[in-house]
Design an enzyme around this catalytic site. Structure first.
Site: not given
Ligand code: DGL
Length: 264
Positions: A11, A44, A74-76, A185
């Protein structure tokens, strides 16, 4: 690839530990490797090119440690980098994450769903496609949350400052009539208790960690890669100061653990 090889998870920081917890709970025989790219957090607000480059580097590192599968927790990073990883490593099971639009659309009674996520996730084509696919019958209100990830990275899950920041993100969603909020997130499940204290009890909070763990299980089973154990101790790396991550491990991972430095 041996079935007792570890699963590699990464992540932008410590947020993916919320996914790692679900994998550990569902698959206790699996050995786990975790990299927090906290030296480059938050993703992000960064460019897709930059995040893709980091994904390539982190995936290569985990595969060099012997990972049999990769989880982009991590979604991003998923919107920016998962396609590239699948192309680079077609023989490796790669699991990514996306905001839980489909379950939220099924769960809402007001017909209005709120999505808390990073700017990068919300403005991606992948997210637009997700809405096209699953959100025709509901209204989706999105809310980027700049600054929230940094507070969670610091282990600040409940201070007045974190509460005020979160309140500012949630209030407009409630005003729009959302009865279901997607935690889009992987850092945000750690502030679920705080979030619950800010919204009426009827509001449903949905995250995807458990679903991702089940997808990991499915892909490993399909590749005959499920381990029968015993699991080795989980190994952790951070690209920021390891002591910072070590300090938040009891709160986010439930126990202390050594963290090694990942250079670059
Ligand atoms: N944990 C991350 C996600 O799931 C992103 C966090 C970040 O902005 O680094 O999107």
């Amino acid at each position: 690839m041996a079935s007792n090889a570890p699963i590699g998870v990464f992540d932008s920081g410590v947020g993916g530990l919320s996914v790692l917890r679900e994998i550990r709970a569902l698959l206790p025989h699996e050995s786990l490797l975790y990299v927090a790219d906290s030296g480059h957090v938050p993703y992000g607000e960064k460019s897709p090119e930059f995040i893709r480059e980091r994904c390539g580097f982190l995936a290569e590192f985990l595969l060099k440690q012997g990972a049999k599968a990769l989880v982009v927790a991590c979604n991003t990073a998923t919107v920016a980098g998962v396609a590239q990883l699948r192309e680079l490593y077609p023989q490796v099971p790669v699991v990514g994450m996306e905001p839980a639009v489909k379950p939220a659309a099924a769960a809402t009674r007001s017909g209005v769903v709120g999505v808390l996520a990073t700017t990068g996730t919300l403005k991606s084509a992948k997210f637009a496609a997700l809405l096209d696919r699953f959100a025709h019958d509901v209204r989706v209100v999105t809310q980027p949350c700049p600054g929230l990830v940094e507070r969670i990275e610091a282990g600040d899950l409940s201070s007045a400052a974190t509460r005020d920041l979160l309140q500012g993100f949630v209030a407009p969603l409630l005003a729009e009539g959302c009865d279901t909020l997607i935690l889009g997130c992987t850092h945000y499940p750690f502030i679920k208790p705080l979030l619950s204290s800010l919204v009426p009890p009827s509001i449903q909070l949905i995250d995807t960690g458990a679903a991702v763990a089940r997808q990991v299980q499915r892909l490993l089973a399909a590749g005959d890669l499920l381990s029968s154990g015993p699991a080795a101790a989980t190994a952790f790396w951070s690209s920021a100061a390891p002591l910072n991550m070590q300090a938040v491990m009891p709160a986010l991972w439930g126990q202390t653990a050594p963290v090694k430095a990942l250079l670059r």
